[in-house]
Design a protein around this motif. Sequence first.
Motif, PDB file in Angstrom:
ATOM      1  N   VAL A  83       0.838  -1.199   0.000  1.00  0.00           N
ATOM      2  CA  VAL A  83       0.000   0.000   0.000  1.00  0.00           C
ATOM      3  C   VAL A  83       0.872   1.248   0.000  1.00  0.00           C
ATOM      4  N   ILE A  98       2.258   1.755  -3.425  1.00  0.00           N
ATOM      5  CA  ILE A  98       1.236   2.245  -4.347  1.00  0.00           C
ATOM      6  C   ILE A  98       0.995   3.732  -4.127  1.00  0.00           C
ATOM      7  N   ASP A 148     -11.816   7.349  -9.748  1.00  0.00           N
ATOM      8  CA  ASP A 148     -11.138   6.271 -10.487  1.00  0.00           C
ATOM      9  C   ASP A 148      -9.773   6.694 -11.025  1.00  0.00           C
ATOM     10  N   ALA A 178       2.046   0.869 -12.037  1.00  0.00           N
ATOM     11  CA  ALA A 178       1.431  -0.323 -11.449  1.00  0.00           C
ATOM     12  C   ALA A 178       2.350  -1.526 -11.620  1.00  0.00           C
ATOM     13  N   ALA A 202       0.966  -3.642  -8.258  1.00  0.00           N
ATOM     14  CA  ALA A 202      -0.481  -3.438  -8.150  1.00  0.00           C
ATOM     15  C   ALA A 202      -1.109  -3.603  -9.530  1.00  0.00           C
ATOM     16  N   THR A 203      -2.432  -3.722  -9.567  1.00  0.00           N
ATOM     17  CA  THR A 203      -3.123  -3.702 -10.849  1.00  0.00           C
ATOM     18  C   THR A 203      -3.251  -2.246 -11.291  1.00  0.00           C
ATOM     19  N   GLU A 206      -5.970  -0.818 -12.159  1.00  0.00           N
ATOM     20  CA  GLU A 206      -7.164  -0.281 -11.495  1.00  0.00           C
ATOM     21  C   GLU A 206      -6.871   0.137 -10.059  1.00  0.00           C
ATOM     22  N   GLN A 207      -6.104  -0.683  -9.325  1.00  0.00           N
ATOM     23  CA  GLN A 207      -5.734  -0.327  -7.947  1.00  0.00           C
ATOM     24  C   GLN A 207      -4.901   0.946  -7.943  1.00  0.00           C
ATOM     25  N   THR A 253      -5.996   4.576  -6.282  1.00  0.00           N
ATOM     26  CA  THR A 253      -5.169   5.220  -5.260  1.00  0.00           C
ATOM     27  C   THR A 253      -4.773   6.627  -5.698  1.00  0.00           C
ATOM     28  N   ARG A 296     -12.552   3.988   1.184  1.00  0.00           N
ATOM     29  CA  ARG A 296     -11.362   3.151   0.982  1.00  0.00           C
ATOM     30  C   ARG A 296     -10.094   3.979   0.804  1.00  0.00           C
TER      31      ARG A 296
END
Length: 124
Positions: free
Chosen positions: A5, A8, A42, A74, A79-80, A82-83, A87, A122
């Motif tokens: 995390v 990211i 997003d 990413a 990470a993906t 999307e993740q 973020t 989140r």
Amino acid sequence: MRKVVATIVAAAMLAGGSATWAQRDPAYAAARAGGEIGEQPDGYLGLVGAGSPALRALVNSINIQRKVAYTRSAADSGATVEQFAFTTGCTLVAQTRPGEKYRAPEGVWKTRTPAAPERDPRCG
């Protein structure tokens, strides 16, 4: 997990900065100041209304550049896309200035006040 995390988040800040250089276009600045575009959770820029063809093209161009940066970062962070984009979206919404538009978690466009913007829970 915490290390992932943190990686990211750090990479998201770098991707946001690298995409910012492309956004120095006076048309982008005018559209942002005029509330025609805003940040989304997003990680991508959104049109607040229908927008002119030129404005839609500008937003699409910036979003393509963001996706390229997100994809690269990413892969580096594990990470993906999307993740990573989400973020970064958390960071970009938080960095809006009073008067600028952002999309709130429930999907409606809001104008930033001096208070912190509403963000997805989140985001942390």
